[in-house]
Design an enzyme around this catalytic site. Structure first.
Site, PDB file in Angstrom:
ATOM      1  N   CYS A  11       9.344   0.879  -2.291  1.00 13.14           N
ATOM      2  CA  CYS A  11       8.852  -0.431  -2.729  1.00 13.14           C
ATOM      3  C   CYS A  11       9.741  -0.872  -3.907  1.00 13.14           C
ATOM      4  O   CYS A  11      10.562  -0.086  -4.404  1.00 13.14           O
ATOM      5  CB  CYS A  11       7.406  -0.315  -3.168  1.00 13.14           C
ATOM      6  SG  CYS A  11       7.231   0.771  -4.587  1.00 13.14           S
ATOM      7  N   HIS A  39       6.927  10.701  -5.434  1.00 17.64           N
ATOM      8  CA  HIS A  39       6.401  11.944  -4.867  1.00 17.64           C
ATOM      9  C   HIS A  39       7.114  12.247  -3.561  1.00 17.64           C
ATOM     10  O   HIS A  39       6.547  12.117  -2.477  1.00 17.64           O
ATOM     11  CB  HIS A  39       4.884  11.833  -4.670  1.00 17.64           C
ATOM     12  CG  HIS A  39       4.156  11.775  -5.972  1.00 17.64           C
ATOM     13  ND1 HIS A  39       3.050  10.995  -6.194  1.00 17.64           N
ATOM     14  CD2 HIS A  39       4.398  12.399  -7.154  1.00 17.64           C
ATOM     15  CE1 HIS A  39       2.639  11.143  -7.432  1.00 17.64           C
ATOM     16  NE2 HIS A  39       3.454  11.990  -8.041  1.00 17.64           N
ATOM     17  N   CYS A  96       6.272   0.267 -13.178  1.00 18.76           N
ATOM     18  CA  CYS A  96       6.269  -0.878 -12.263  1.00 18.76           C
ATOM     19  C   CYS A  96       5.458  -2.026 -12.877  1.00 18.76           C
ATOM     20  O   CYS A  96       4.395  -1.805 -13.480  1.00 18.76           O
ATOM     21  CB  CYS A  96       5.649  -0.453 -10.943  1.00 18.76           C
ATOM     22  SG  CYS A  96       5.343  -1.827  -9.851  1.00 18.76           S
ATOM     23  N   GLU A 126      -0.816   7.643 -12.552  1.00 22.64           N
ATOM     24  CA  GLU A 126      -1.088   6.231 -12.839  1.00 22.64           C
ATOM     25  C   GLU A 126      -2.464   6.086 -13.495  1.00 22.64           C
ATOM     26  O   GLU A 126      -2.630   5.342 -14.468  1.00 22.64           O
ATOM     27  CB  GLU A 126      -1.038   5.408 -11.545  1.00 22.64           C
ATOM     28  CG  GLU A 126      -1.264   3.923 -11.794  1.00 22.64           C
ATOM     29  CD  GLU A 126      -1.512   3.136 -10.519  1.00 22.64           C
ATOM     30  OE1 GLU A 126      -0.954   3.489  -9.466  1.00 22.64           O
ATOM     31  OE2 GLU A 126      -2.283   2.164 -10.584  1.00 22.64           O
ATOM     32  N   SER A 218       2.583  12.286  -1.737  1.00 22.10           N
ATOM     33  CA  SER A 218       2.559  10.856  -2.049  1.00 22.10           C
ATOM     34  C   SER A 218       1.233  10.246  -1.627  1.00 22.10           C
ATOM     35  O   SER A 218       0.890  10.228  -0.439  1.00 22.10           O
ATOM     36  CB  SER A 218       3.716  10.151  -1.329  1.00 22.10           C
ATOM     37  OG  SER A 218       3.460   8.781  -1.257  1.00 22.10           O
ATOM     38  N   ASN A 220       0.253   7.148  -1.597  1.00 19.50           N
ATOM     39  CA  ASN A 220       0.284   5.959  -0.729  1.00 19.50           C
ATOM     40  C   ASN A 220       0.723   6.313   0.691  1.00 19.50           C
ATOM     41  O   ASN A 220       0.314   5.667   1.648  1.00 19.50           O
ATOM     42  CB  ASN A 220       1.107   4.836  -1.376  1.00 19.50           C
ATOM     43  CG  ASN A 220       2.589   5.046  -1.271  1.00 19.50           C
ATOM     44  OD1 ASN A 220       3.169   4.869  -0.218  1.00 19.50           O
ATOM     45  ND2 ASN A 220       3.213   5.443  -2.382  1.00 19.50           N
TER      46      ASN A 220
HETATM   47  S1  SF4 Z   1       2.445  -0.445  -7.761  1.00 15.91           S
HETATM   48 FE1  SF4 Z   1       3.313   1.381  -6.946  1.00 15.91          FE
HETATM   49  S2  SF4 Z   1       3.501   0.956  -4.821  1.00 15.91           S
HETATM   50 FE2  SF4 Z   1       3.196  -0.974  -5.787  1.00 15.91          FE
HETATM   51  S3  SF4 Z   1       5.253  -1.754  -6.189  1.00 15.91           S
HETATM   52 FE3  SF4 Z   1       4.615  -0.658  -7.977  1.00 15.91          FE
HETATM   53  S4  SF4 Z   1       5.366   1.365  -7.699  1.00 15.91           S
HETATM   54 FE4  SF4 Z   1       5.414   0.414  -5.741  1.00 15.91          FE
END
Ligand code: SF4
Length: 762
Positions: A11, A39, A96, A126, A218, A220
């Site tokens: 991503c 991950h 992010c 997170e 991972s 996700n």
């Molecule tokens: S929140 Fe996580 S999955 Fe979504 S863009 Fe950011 S890093 Fe990627």
């Protein structure tokens, strides 16, 4: 048929973190990431090999001041972050933006005094980071465990929670919350994650099997597997290419397979699996297309090579043909597949290429559907990585646009170009694929002293015909069709000629034009009219006699002029200024109505009268009979040149002749009292007009005849003076006439006088 999901692979957040880790590692030699950047063991290994090692949260104490440390996309506990800074660690943040936004919500809501509920995995980095932004956060993983709060509470979700789970929890809280209004929920799940999950669900419905690629660490990717498995039982979770290969015996039987991948799955793994599946499957058509495309783009590739998998190719030392991956080189390739992350491209040599979605389109509107497997593609090598070559299609597109514009500019005849180099004999610049050389003599009209003055400057150019391109650099380059000679001078000269033609074709005698006075000379003023120098002679500037143009005009001021003469052959144009101004007598006529008393100076005297200057260039005549109540024979008797007098304007005729009277301003002579008879006699005498001498009568008659008659025919007037202009020929003519009349009258009187004197003598 094998299909790769549009939203498969890194991503934006992960890609940014991986890129940042590689950049920092290259800059500092060695860096640490707090935990794995993603991950995924393959990515972690790759980063380590490139200088970005992992330091676990529990081992942060081992870091030394000056160590370079990267916070990954999931973010970090803010207290820990501060501690690291305090210890002198060089900290870089790749959190992010989506996670950052979540952190901000938690902090703000907590500052309001609300309790914070975080729905997610309490051991996930997170979530650990999010918790540090709240005072007393509570973390729940499942809805049924949530205890309804007794005070205002804000609920946020870990970005990787599934959309369904978020909705389920939201619904559950809503039910409990019905009347109390104590709970507010924030949709903080990641859009990318949601899209990925939706696409996976859709693909699970329409495919025979789903391959979920990524690490089992991972979150996700695990979610993706859960989503797929729920819908399609033939969903498989693989971490490596080996996993896939060892399951090919049953995978090959599925006709329609889709590959989905979590946000932490590296692009090259997806590419390898796609390739293995595509070549293994009984989808002969796709396999054949892939083979044909490969064959077209790599003639040196052998049949044996084609059957190798991506991994085989990477591990193999066997040469696939000489290929130097030089950044900046433009290459051709074939689209293998396109995902939400970018486009996988088969290129010559040992490595495959990858075009990141940011580098795929010039307008930034990337759509994987635009990249059909098997289609030929041109790209520029951006960087060479260990396992793949980073390509940019955007740069090629930009170059193609540039080249197209260059062709357009060349065919248009005139174009603008920045001169980037000073070379022997001129300047050089690039226009698309062309090198443009401008000889020094073609830069402008006139000599160029210093070529450096033009470096970095934009010139307006046109390509010179081959016969004119004689100057400047010699040698092979002149024969090269991509090395063109250009001139700005030709454009400037052409424009000058066009301007001149337009000027001369649009200026005519009697035209009224605006002109700016540029400078004065002895004989007049040079005036710029539409950029051309014209002359207004000093005699054409004023109705009065002047010798200095500055008496009438000012330099740098704009006036209206009348065109008097146009001579294109000699390039001369004469202008007049006075013609557009009122004549002195016109001004005087307005200024001095009849009856006005004026002061003036005696300019010239003739026996019949005197000319008095009453204004600049304006004279009036005082006839000898209008000088005094007494009879005067010759005006010289009463007046002197230069004498200042007061006079009354008694007439101003159509011919601009002003007649003055001094007499009318003088008091009437006093008549002395006489005896009764005498008085009576005088009264009688007053009743009759004074008896004039025959000479006076004749003189007056002739003067009267010499005056123009109103309404007289024009031809009769041509001989007569037009006005009493000082020194004018008309004044002189009249003066001469009057002089002659006086002489004539005197002659006629002579016999009578003689007779009288004879009588007197007798
Ligand atoms: S929140 Fe996580 S999955 Fe979504 S863009 Fe950011 S890093 Fe990627």
């Amino acid at each position: 048929m094998v299909n790769v999901a549009k939203n498969a692979g890194f991503c934006a957040g992960v890609k940014h973190a991986v890129d940042m880790a590689l950049e920092l590692a290259e800059k500092y030699g060695k860096i640490y990431t707090i935990g794995q950047v993603v991950h995924n063991e393959l990515v972690t290994k790759y980063l380590k090999e490139h200088g970005a090692d992992v330091v676990e949260l529990t081992a942060l104490d081992t870091l030394k001041p000056g160590d370079v440390v990267l916070i990954r996309a999931h973010g970090l506990d803010k207290n820990l972050e501060q501690k690291l800074v305090d210890r002198g660690i060089k900290l870089f943040d790749a959190t992010c933006p989506v996670v950052k936004k979540n952190q901000k919500i938690v902090e703000e809501e907590s500052n309001k005094g609300n309790d914070i509920i975080i729905v997610g995995d309490k051991d996930h980095d997170e979530v650990l980071g999010l918790m540090s932004y709240a005072k007393n956060p509570i973390v729940y993983k499942e809805s049924y465990k949530i205890e309804f709060p007794s005070k205002p509470t804000s609920v946020v979700f870990q970005t990787t929670i599934t959309a369904e789970k978020m909705e389920e929890i939201d619904e559950y809280l809503n039910k409990l919350n019905k009347s109390q209004n104590l709970v507010v929920t924030f949709n903080t799940i990641c859009y990318t994650t949601k899209k990925r999950q939706e696409e996976t669900a859709e693909l699970a419905k329409t495919n025979d099997a789903i391959i979920v690629l990524g690490s089992k660490n991972s979150a996700n990717t695990i979610r993706l597997y859960e989503v797929a498995k729920k819908i399609n039982q033939n969903s498989y979770f693989f971490q490596t290419i080996e996993d896939v290969k060892s399951n090919l015996n049953y995978l090959k039987d599925y006709k329609k397979v889709s590959i989905v991948a979590g946000a932490s799955t590296p692009p090259w793994l997806i590419q390898e699996v796609n390739k293995v599946m595509s070549t293994t499957q009984k989808d002969a058509k796709l396999a054949q297309e892939t083979e044909m495309t490969k064959e077209a783009t790599s003639q040196e590739q052998t049949k044996e090579d084609k059957e190798l998998t991506m991994e085989d190719l990477l591990k193999s030392n066997k040469s696939m043909g000489f290929m130097v991956y030089k950044p900046g080189k433009r290459i051709k390739g074939t689209v293998i597949s396109a995902t939400e992350s970018g486009v996988f491209v088969a290129i010559d040599g040992k490595k495959d290429g990858f075009i990141d979605k940011a580098d795929a389109c010039l307008d930034g509107a990337y759509n994987p559907a635009d990249f059909v497997p098997g289609a030929e593609i041109q790209a520029i090598i951006v960087a060479v990585n260990k396992d793949f070559v980073s390509l940019s299609k955007k740069e090629v597109d930009a170059k193609l646009v540039e080249e197209e514009e260059a062709e357009k500019a060349l065919s248009a005849g005139e174009f603008e170009l920045v001169m980037t180099e000073v070379v022997k004999g001129g300047l050089r610049g690039r226009l698309g694929k062309y090198t443009i050389f401008v000889p020094a003599s073609q830069i402008k009209v006139g000599f160029v002293n210093n070529l450096e003055d033009y470096k970095g400057k934009k010139l307006r150019l046109m390509i010179m015909p081959p016969k004119d391109a004689k100057e400047g650099e010699e040698g092979e380059e002149k024969k090269n069709s991509r090395y063109l000679f250009a001139s700005q001078r030709m454009i400037l000269e052409k424009e000058k000629k066009e301007k001149e033609d337009a000027f001369w074709n649009n200026i005519h005698v009697k035209d009224i034009v605006e002109g700016k006075v540029k400078r004065f000379t002895q004989f007049g003023a040079f005036v710029s009219v539409r950029g051309f120098d014209c002359l207004a002679h000093v005699s054409e500037l004023s109705w009065n006699k002047i010798t200095d143009p500055s008496k009438v005009l000012n330099v740098n001021e704009t006036y209206e002029f009348v065109v008097l003469k146009v001579e294109r052959e000699t390039g001369k144009i004469s202008l007049g200024y006075k013609q557009l101004q009122k004549k002195p007598y016109e001004i005087a006529a307005e200024k001095y109505p009849i009856g006005t008393v004026v002061k003036g100076k005696v300019e010239r005297i003739f026996p019949y009268g005197a000319f008095i200057s009453i204004d600049d260039g304006v004279d009036g005549l005082v006839h000898v009979s209008q000088i005094s109540h007494n009879w005067i024979k010759d005006a010289n008797e009463a007046l002197k040149v230069g004498q200042e007098v007061e006079a009354k304007i008694i007439s101003f005729d159509d011919e601009n002749r002003i007649t003055l009277s001094i007499k009318e301003l003088l008091p009437e002579p006093v008549v002395e009292e006489a005896p009764a008879e005498a008085a009576e006699g005088e009264e009688k005498a007053e009743e009759k007009p004074a008896k004039k001498s025959s000479r006076a009568k004749k003189f007056e008659e002739k003067v009267e005849n010499a005056k123009p008659k109103r309404g007289a025919k024009k031809e009769e007037k041509t001989e007569e003076p037009k006005s009493w202009v000082s020194g004018s020929s008309s004044t002189n003519v009249l003066a001469e006439k009057l002089k002659a009349l006086v002489a004539e009258t005197a002659e006629e009187e002579k016999p009578a006088k003689k007779k009288a004197s004879k009588k007197d003598a007798e």
